[in-house]
Design a protein around this motif. Structure first.
Motif, PDB file in Angstrom:
ATOM      1  N   LEU A 222       1.268 -18.688   1.363  1.00 27.62           N
ATOM      2  CA  LEU A 222       2.152 -17.645   1.890  1.00 27.62           C
ATOM      3  C   LEU A 222       1.761 -16.247   1.433  1.00 27.62           C
ATOM      4  O   LEU A 222       2.320 -15.263   1.929  1.00 27.62           O
ATOM      5  N   ASP A 223       0.820 -16.122   0.512  1.00 32.05           N
ATOM      6  CA  ASP A 223       0.440 -14.818  -0.022  1.00 32.05           C
ATOM      7  C   ASP A 223      -0.411 -14.052   0.996  1.00 32.05           C
ATOM      8  O   ASP A 223      -1.435 -14.545   1.467  1.00 32.05           O
ATOM      9  N   ILE A 224       0.019 -12.836   1.353  1.00 35.11           N
ATOM     10  CA  ILE A 224      -0.708 -12.030   2.341  1.00 35.11           C
ATOM     11  C   ILE A 224      -1.257 -10.745   1.727  1.00 35.11           C
ATOM     12  O   ILE A 224      -1.631  -9.817   2.451  1.00 35.11           O
ATOM     13  N   ALA A 225      -1.320 -10.683   0.414  1.00 36.13           N
ATOM     14  CA  ALA A 225      -1.764  -9.455  -0.261  1.00 36.13           C
ATOM     15  C   ALA A 225      -3.189  -9.084   0.139  1.00 36.13           C
ATOM     16  O   ALA A 225      -3.482  -7.922   0.467  1.00 36.13           O
ATOM     17  N   GLU A 226      -4.104 -10.053   0.119  1.00 33.22           N
ATOM     18  CA  GLU A 226      -5.498  -9.759   0.463  1.00 33.22           C
ATOM     19  C   GLU A 226      -5.641  -9.337   1.916  1.00 33.22           C
ATOM     20  O   GLU A 226      -6.432  -8.440   2.243  1.00 33.22           O
ATOM     21  N   GLU A 227      -4.884  -9.980   2.784  1.00 34.08           N
ATOM     22  CA  GLU A 227      -4.952  -9.642   4.212  1.00 34.08           C
ATOM     23  C   GLU A 227      -4.472  -8.205   4.452  1.00 34.08           C
ATOM     24  O   GLU A 227      -5.052  -7.476   5.279  1.00 34.08           O
ATOM     25  N   LYS A 228      -3.445  -7.781   3.740  1.00 34.13           N
ATOM     26  CA  LYS A 228      -2.937  -6.412   3.887  1.00 34.13           C
ATOM     27  C   LYS A 228      -3.983  -5.403   3.423  1.00 34.13           C
ATOM     28  O   LYS A 228      -4.180  -4.359   4.071  1.00 34.13           O
ATOM     29  N   VAL A 229      -4.652  -5.703   2.323  1.00 31.52           N
ATOM     30  CA  VAL A 229      -5.686  -4.793   1.819  1.00 31.52           C
ATOM     31  C   VAL A 229      -6.852  -4.702   2.807  1.00 31.52           C
ATOM     32  O   VAL A 229      -7.337  -3.603   3.121  1.00 31.52           O
ATOM     33  N   ARG A 230      -7.295  -5.840   3.316  1.00 36.07           N
ATOM     34  CA  ARG A 230      -8.422  -5.830   4.259  1.00 36.07           C
ATOM     35  C   ARG A 230      -8.055  -5.139   5.561  1.00 36.07           C
ATOM     36  O   ARG A 230      -8.867  -4.394   6.127  1.00 36.07           O
ATOM     37  N   LEU A 231      -6.841  -5.366   6.036  1.00 38.48           N
ATOM     38  CA  LEU A 231      -6.413  -4.728   7.275  1.00 38.48           C
ATOM     39  C   LEU A 231      -6.347  -3.210   7.098  1.00 38.48           C
ATOM     40  O   LEU A 231      -6.783  -2.454   7.977  1.00 38.48           O
ATOM     41  N   THR A 232      -5.834  -2.760   5.968  1.00 34.00           N
ATOM     42  CA  THR A 232      -5.807  -1.318   5.683  1.00 34.00           C
ATOM     43  C   THR A 232      -7.208  -0.738   5.697  1.00 34.00           C
ATOM     44  O   THR A 232      -7.458   0.338   6.263  1.00 34.00           O
ATOM     45  N   SER A 233      -8.144  -1.457   5.086  1.00 35.76           N
ATOM     46  CA  SER A 233      -9.533  -0.999   5.032  1.00 35.76           C
ATOM     47  C   SER A 233     -10.163  -0.953   6.423  1.00 35.76           C
ATOM     48  O   SER A 233     -10.857   0.020   6.778  1.00 35.76           O
ATOM     49  N   HIS A 234      -9.928  -1.983   7.242  1.00 44.34           N
ATOM     50  CA  HIS A 234     -10.489  -2.023   8.599  1.00 44.34           C
ATOM     51  C   HIS A 234      -9.951  -0.885   9.457  1.00 44.34           C
ATOM     52  O   HIS A 234     -10.700  -0.271  10.232  1.00 44.34           O
ATOM     53  N   LEU A 235      -8.664  -0.595   9.339  1.00 38.08           N
ATOM     54  CA  LEU A 235      -8.058   0.478  10.134  1.00 38.08           C
ATOM     55  C   LEU A 235      -8.643   1.834   9.746  1.00 38.08           C
ATOM     56  O   LEU A 235      -8.926   2.667  10.619  1.00 38.08           O
ATOM     57  N   GLN A 236      -8.850   2.060   8.462  1.00 35.75           N
ATOM     58  CA  GLN A 236      -9.439   3.311   8.013  1.00 35.75           C
ATOM     59  C   GLN A 236     -10.888   3.428   8.477  1.00 35.75           C
ATOM     60  O   GLN A 236     -11.341   4.498   8.908  1.00 35.75           O
ATOM     61  N   TYR A 237     -11.621   2.320   8.410  1.00 38.91           N
ATOM     62  CA  TYR A 237     -13.017   2.313   8.862  1.00 38.91           C
ATOM     63  C   TYR A 237     -13.098   2.586  10.356  1.00 38.91           C
ATOM     64  O   TYR A 237     -14.008   3.272  10.834  1.00 38.91           O
ATOM     65  N   PHE A 238     -12.146   2.067  11.110  1.00 39.03           N
ATOM     66  CA  PHE A 238     -12.099   2.303  12.551  1.00 39.03           C
ATOM     67  C   PHE A 238     -11.964   3.795  12.830  1.00 39.03           C
ATOM     68  O   PHE A 238     -12.689   4.355  13.663  1.00 39.03           O
ATOM     69  N   ILE A 239     -11.036   4.457  12.137  1.00 41.31           N
ATOM     70  CA  ILE A 239     -10.814   5.886  12.350  1.00 41.31           C
ATOM     71  C   ILE A 239     -12.054   6.682  11.974  1.00 41.31           C
ATOM     72  O   ILE A 239     -12.446   7.633  12.669  1.00 41.31           O
ATOM     73  N   GLU A 240     -12.717   6.310  10.875  1.00 42.77           N
ATOM     74  CA  GLU A 240     -13.941   7.001  10.465  1.00 42.77           C
ATOM     75  C   GLU A 240     -15.044   6.839  11.511  1.00 42.77           C
ATOM     76  O   GLU A 240     -15.794   7.777  11.806  1.00 42.77           O
ATOM     77  N   THR A 241     -15.140   5.641  12.092  1.00 47.34           N
ATOM     78  CA  THR A 241     -16.185   5.373  13.094  1.00 47.34           C
ATOM     79  C   THR A 241     -15.947   6.159  14.370  1.00 47.34           C
ATOM     80  O   THR A 241     -16.903   6.566  15.044  1.00 47.34           O
TER      81      THR A 241
END
Length: 297
Positions: A222-241
């Motif tokens: 049930l732990d989604i901590a890693e998924e939240k961190v990765r999703l935050t990183s992907h969204l930021q990378y998308f904006i940079e790209t």
């Protein structure tokens, strides 16, 4: 800045010798799909044109139409008059008319229709006329049309950039809502575990070791901590790209796949109705992004 694959450009030149128009249309495509329509005397320039367009437009379903027309007073006649053949035919008809005593008022029309009197201009002569207009004189029209296509793509890209960044920001906002609600979700999970613990410990066949293993597995699932961190990183990378100068459509498509993977994992692990609703909202925004990426260079 994003560039759209949709574009349109036209360039026209009018002189006393010819009228030339280059029209280029571009739509979205996974590769460069190029179609050319050229006048006959420019057929040997097709390979050169393809190279120029490939460098300028990179990708898309591209149609180029090159229309070349001479003004009416500059057009060669559709037939040529063979004067010697006309004179010879007329004299022969005149002798025949005298021989049989026939009238001579229609002899000219008859002679004009005799074989060899009226001839089509040779292909060499027609080609010679076309060659009067050099390729160096016409090439700037292609360049001008391509510049207008790219300006069109740039303008469309500005609108796409604003739209797509807005969708990403919506996902970021919904992710913040997931993070804000996560402590309540974890507390709810804890209460259910405590309730199950009370029921299990009272059972006469209770196995503490097995129970501890089940609890650890359940918490990890049930732990989604890693998924939240990765999703935050992907969204930021998308904006940079989005902001890089070179074409980024394919790269953004790959990043959006990673974004979708994290969103789906959060939805499958959350086990919470509020988070599930937020996940649905994020998926809706991601679908809008994917739809627009199809038209990005």
């Amino acid at each position: 800045m994003l560039l759209s694959m949709t574009g349109y450009g036209i360039a026209h030149r009018e002189t006393d010798r010819y009228s030339a128009t280059v029209e280029i249309k571009s739509l979205n495509s996974k590769t460069l799909d190029l179609s050319l329509r050229l006048p006959r005397f420019l057929q040997d320039r097709e390979l050169e044109l393809r190279n120029i367009i490939t460098k300028a437009l990179v990708r898309g379903k591209v149609n180029l139409s090159f229309d070349f027309v001479r003004p009416r007073n500059a057009v060669r006649p559709s037939v040529a008059l063979n004067q010697e053949a006309l004179l010879a035919a007329y004299r022969e008809l005149e002798k025949a008319a005298e021989l049989v005593g026939a009238p001579k008022d229609q002899l000219f029309a008859l002679a004009l229709n005799m074989p060899g009197v009226l001839q089509a201009p040779t292909e060499a002569a027609a080609a010679e006329e076309d060659e009067e207009v050099s390729w160096d004189e016409l090439l700037p029209l292609v360049t001008e049309a391509l510049e207008r296509v790219n300006q069109f793509r740039h303008d469309e890209g500005q609108s796409l950039t604003t739209e797509i960044i807005g969708y990403v920001q919506q996902i970021q906002q919904q992710l913040k809502e997931v993070e804000r609600h996560d402590p309540a979700r974890i507390e709810h999970v804890r209460q259910r575990l405590q309730q199950h613990l009370a029921e299990l410990t009272s059972h006469e066949q209770f196995n503490p070791v097995r129970f501890e293993q089940e609890v650890l597995y359940y918490i990890e699932k049930l732990d989604i901590a890693e998924e939240k961190v990765r999703l935050t990183s992907h969204l930021q990378y998308f904006i940079e790209t989005v902001g890089i100068p070179e074409p980024s459509g394919k790269k953004l498509a790959f990043i959006s796949q990673e974004i979708g993977r994290e969103i789906n994992t959060i939805g499958s692990k959350a086990n919470d109705s509020v988070v599930q609703h937020l996940v649905v909202g994020m998926k809706e925004e991601l679908e809008k992004i994917k739809e627009q990426i199809n038209n990005i260079l």
